[in-house]
Design a protein around this motif. Structure first.
Motif, PDB file in Angstrom:
ATOM      1  N   GLU A 135      40.943  19.310   4.566  1.00 52.09           N
ATOM      2  CA  GLU A 135      42.157  18.672   5.079  1.00 52.09           C
ATOM      3  C   GLU A 135      41.806  17.415   5.872  1.00 52.09           C
ATOM      4  OE1 GLU A 135      45.594  20.320   6.494  1.00 52.09           O
ATOM      5  OE2 GLU A 135      45.682  21.919   5.005  1.00 52.09           O
ATOM      6  N   ARG A 136      40.689  17.445   6.598  1.00 51.67           N
ATOM      7  CA  ARG A 136      40.269  16.248   7.331  1.00 51.67           C
ATOM      8  C   ARG A 136      39.890  15.131   6.356  1.00 51.67           C
ATOM      9  NH1 ARG A 136      39.994  12.170   9.042  1.00 51.67           N
ATOM     10  NH2 ARG A 136      38.858  11.335  10.787  1.00 51.67           N
ATOM     11  N   ALA A 137      39.230  15.499   5.271  1.00 51.01           N
ATOM     12  CA  ALA A 137      38.812  14.493   4.287  1.00 51.01           C
ATOM     13  C   ALA A 137      40.004  13.939   3.506  1.00 51.01           C
ATOM     14  CB  ALA A 137      37.800  15.101   3.328  1.00 51.01           C
ATOM     15  N   ASN A 138      41.098  14.697   3.435  1.00 49.49           N
ATOM     16  CA  ASN A 138      42.253  14.311   2.616  1.00 49.49           C
ATOM     17  C   ASN A 138      43.540  14.246   3.423  1.00 49.49           C
ATOM     18  OD1 ASN A 138      40.830  14.315   0.022  1.00 49.49           O
ATOM     19  ND2 ASN A 138      40.639  16.516   0.406  1.00 49.49           N
ATOM     20  N   PHE A 139      43.474  13.720   4.650  1.00 53.86           N
ATOM     21  CA  PHE A 139      44.675  13.615   5.484  1.00 53.86           C
ATOM     22  C   PHE A 139      45.812  12.891   4.762  1.00 53.86           C
ATOM     23  CE2 PHE A 139      42.927  14.238   9.959  1.00 53.86           C
ATOM     24  CZ  PHE A 139      43.751  15.308  10.211  1.00 53.86           C
ATOM     25  N   GLU A 140      45.481  11.878   4.000  1.00 53.19           N
ATOM     26  CA  GLU A 140      46.507  11.018   3.401  1.00 53.19           C
ATOM     27  C   GLU A 140      47.370  11.739   2.368  1.00 53.19           C
ATOM     28  OE1 GLU A 140      42.900  10.779   0.863  1.00 53.19           O
ATOM     29  OE2 GLU A 140      43.217  10.553   3.009  1.00 53.19           O
ATOM     30  N   ILE A 141      46.881  12.819   1.758  1.00 58.74           N
ATOM     31  CA  ILE A 141      47.693  13.469   0.716  1.00 58.74           C
ATOM     32  C   ILE A 141      48.938  14.131   1.280  1.00 58.74           C
ATOM     33  CG2 ILE A 141      45.718  13.823  -0.805  1.00 58.74           C
ATOM     34  CD1 ILE A 141      45.891  16.820  -0.045  1.00 58.74           C
ATOM     35  N   TRP A 142      48.877  14.535   2.555  1.00 63.17           N
ATOM     36  CA  TRP A 142      50.035  15.216   3.135  1.00 63.17           C
ATOM     37  C   TRP A 142      51.134  14.237   3.524  1.00 63.17           C
ATOM     38  CZ3 TRP A 142      50.409  19.900   1.811  1.00 63.17           C
ATOM     39  CH2 TRP A 142      49.272  20.674   1.623  1.00 63.17           C
ATOM     40  N   GLY A 199      45.090  11.136  13.406  1.00 58.19           N
ATOM     41  CA  GLY A 199      45.353  10.697  14.774  1.00 58.19           C
ATOM     42  C   GLY A 199      44.767  11.718  15.726  1.00 58.19           C
ATOM     43  N   THR A 200      45.033  11.533  16.994  1.00 57.85           N
ATOM     44  CA  THR A 200      44.446  12.416  17.995  1.00 57.85           C
ATOM     45  C   THR A 200      44.882  13.862  17.809  1.00 57.85           C
ATOM     46  OG1 THR A 200      44.420  10.581  19.553  1.00 57.85           O
ATOM     47  CG2 THR A 200      44.160  12.787  20.460  1.00 57.85           C
ATOM     48  N   VAL A 201      46.182  14.112  17.663  1.00 61.07           N
ATOM     49  CA  VAL A 201      46.679  15.483  17.526  1.00 61.07           C
ATOM     50  C   VAL A 201      46.159  16.118  16.243  1.00 61.07           C
ATOM     51  CG1 VAL A 201      48.739  16.912  17.313  1.00 61.07           C
ATOM     52  CG2 VAL A 201      48.730  15.000  18.907  1.00 61.07           C
ATOM     53  N   GLY A 202      46.214  15.397  15.150  1.00 57.15           N
ATOM     54  CA  GLY A 202      45.715  15.921  13.883  1.00 57.15           C
ATOM     55  C   GLY A 202      44.240  16.262  13.940  1.00 57.15           C
ATOM     56  N   ASN A 203      43.443  15.377  14.554  1.00 59.08           N
ATOM     57  CA  ASN A 203      42.012  15.633  14.674  1.00 59.08           C
ATOM     58  C   ASN A 203      41.713  16.812  15.586  1.00 59.08           C
ATOM     59  OD1 ASN A 203      41.098  13.615  12.912  1.00 59.08           O
ATOM     60  ND2 ASN A 203      41.265  12.062  14.509  1.00 59.08           N
ATOM     61  N   VAL A 204      42.485  16.974  16.654  1.00 61.00           N
ATOM     62  CA  VAL A 204      42.286  18.116  17.554  1.00 61.00           C
ATOM     63  C   VAL A 204      42.611  19.420  16.826  1.00 61.00           C
ATOM     64  CG1 VAL A 204      43.188  19.251  19.622  1.00 61.00           C
ATOM     65  CG2 VAL A 204      42.572  16.836  19.698  1.00 61.00           C
ATOM     66  N   VAL A 205      43.714  19.448  16.097  1.00 65.22           N
ATOM     67  CA  VAL A 205      44.093  20.660  15.362  1.00 65.22           C
ATOM     68  C   VAL A 205      43.032  21.007  14.321  1.00 65.22           C
ATOM     69  CG1 VAL A 205      45.771  21.631  13.745  1.00 65.22           C
ATOM     70  CG2 VAL A 205      46.565  20.427  15.773  1.00 65.22           C
ATOM     71  N   ILE A 206      42.615  20.032  13.535  1.00 65.89           N
ATOM     72  CA  ILE A 206      41.610  20.267  12.499  1.00 65.89           C
ATOM     73  C   ILE A 206      40.277  20.669  13.131  1.00 65.89           C
ATOM     74  CG2 ILE A 206      40.265  19.171  10.659  1.00 65.89           C
ATOM     75  CD1 ILE A 206      43.117  19.856   9.849  1.00 65.89           C
ATOM     76  N   GLY A 207      39.897  20.027  14.217  1.00 67.60           N
ATOM     77  CA  GLY A 207      38.657  20.385  14.915  1.00 67.60           C
ATOM     78  C   GLY A 207      38.685  21.796  15.464  1.00 67.60           C
ATOM     79  N   THR A 208      39.840  22.202  16.005  1.00 67.95           N
ATOM     80  CA  THR A 208      39.990  23.561  16.519  1.00 67.95           C
ATOM     81  C   THR A 208      39.862  24.581  15.397  1.00 67.95           C
ATOM     82  OG1 THR A 208      41.429  22.740  18.282  1.00 67.95           O
ATOM     83  CG2 THR A 208      41.539  25.098  17.788  1.00 67.95           C
ATOM     84  N   VAL A 209      40.495  24.322  14.271  1.00 65.39           N
ATOM     85  CA  VAL A 209      40.396  25.231  13.126  1.00 65.39           C
ATOM     86  C   VAL A 209      38.948  25.311  12.650  1.00 65.39           C
ATOM     87  CG1 VAL A 209      41.083  25.569  10.722  1.00 65.39           C
ATOM     88  CG2 VAL A 209      42.793  24.928  12.421  1.00 65.39           C
ATOM     89  N   PHE A 210      38.250  24.181  12.618  1.00 67.27           N
ATOM     90  CA  PHE A 210      36.850  24.165  12.179  1.00 67.27           C
ATOM     91  C   PHE A 210      35.970  24.993  13.115  1.00 67.27           C
ATOM     92  CE2 PHE A 210      32.576  22.393  11.945  1.00 67.27           C
ATOM     93  CZ  PHE A 210      32.352  22.404  10.578  1.00 67.27           C
ATOM     94  N   ILE A 211      36.108  24.790  14.418  1.00 62.61           N
ATOM     95  CA  ILE A 211      35.299  25.534  15.398  1.00 62.61           C
ATOM     96  C   ILE A 211      35.622  27.020  15.343  1.00 62.61           C
ATOM     97  CG2 ILE A 211      34.929  25.867  17.883  1.00 62.61           C
ATOM     98  CD1 ILE A 211      35.253  22.790  18.129  1.00 62.61           C
ATOM     99  N   LEU A 212      36.899  27.356  15.206  1.00 60.06           N
ATOM    100  CA  LEU A 212      37.298  28.755  15.069  1.00 60.06           C
ATOM    101  C   LEU A 212      36.672  29.370  13.817  1.00 60.06           C
ATOM    102  CD1 LEU A 212      39.084  30.925  16.389  1.00 60.06           C
ATOM    103  CD2 LEU A 212      40.978  30.060  15.031  1.00 60.06           C
TER     104      LEU A 212
END
Length: 145
Positions: free
Chosen positions: A48-55, A118-131
């Motif tokens: 999802e991080r690599a393909n943010f633009e598709i959404w 953006g910041t919120v999107g990166n934080v959400v994706i980063g949290t999912v990755f760390i989890l």
């Protein structure tokens, strides 16, 4: 803490009170869920991080279908592993609820603009990755000894 009542000379556990041994880090169901859920979350976060633009231009039917899959996966985790005691495997329960809420949001609002880069999107994706990495470690046996 488990609550037990006496009935006809034996202790019974009321429905809804989980067995204290169920969901421990060495429980086969916890390890099995972690071995599937951990890598899935890592891959979902990375792709999802690599393909943010598709959404940003996704068809609402695709967003709805994605939400359905997320919701079903989350409900599977929550119904089989809903442990709220502070421990390492609490991350599995939190991931299940995260999937449920994310899926329900995408199903309820498929035409709403999804998180972008953006910041919120990166934080959400980063949290999912760390989890996902933490759950991978739980499933790989690091804490199962």
């Amino acid at each position: 803490m488990t609550f037990l009542w006496k009935k006809w000379g034996r202790a019974i556990r009321p429905s809804g009170i989980a067995d204290m041994n169920k969901g421990q880090a060495n429980d086969p169901s916890t390890v099995g869920i972690a071995r599937v859920l951990g890598p899935t979350l890592v891959l979902v976060a990375a792709t999802e991080r690599a393909n943010f633009e598709i959404w940003q231009s996704a068809d609402p039917a695709i967003v709805y279908l994605n939400g359905l899959f997320l919701l079903v996966g989350g409900l599977f985790v929550v119904t089989n592993h809903n442990q709220w005691r502070p421990s390492r495997n609490l991350s599995i329960t939190l991931a299940g609820w995260l999937l449920c809420f994310g899926g329900a949001f995408r199903m309820a609002f498929p035409q709403t603009r999804q998180l972008g880069e953006g910041t919120v999107g990166n934080v959400v994706i980063g949290t999912v990755f760390i989890l996902g990495v933490a759950i991978c470690m739980l499933g790989a046996g690091k804490y199962n000894k």
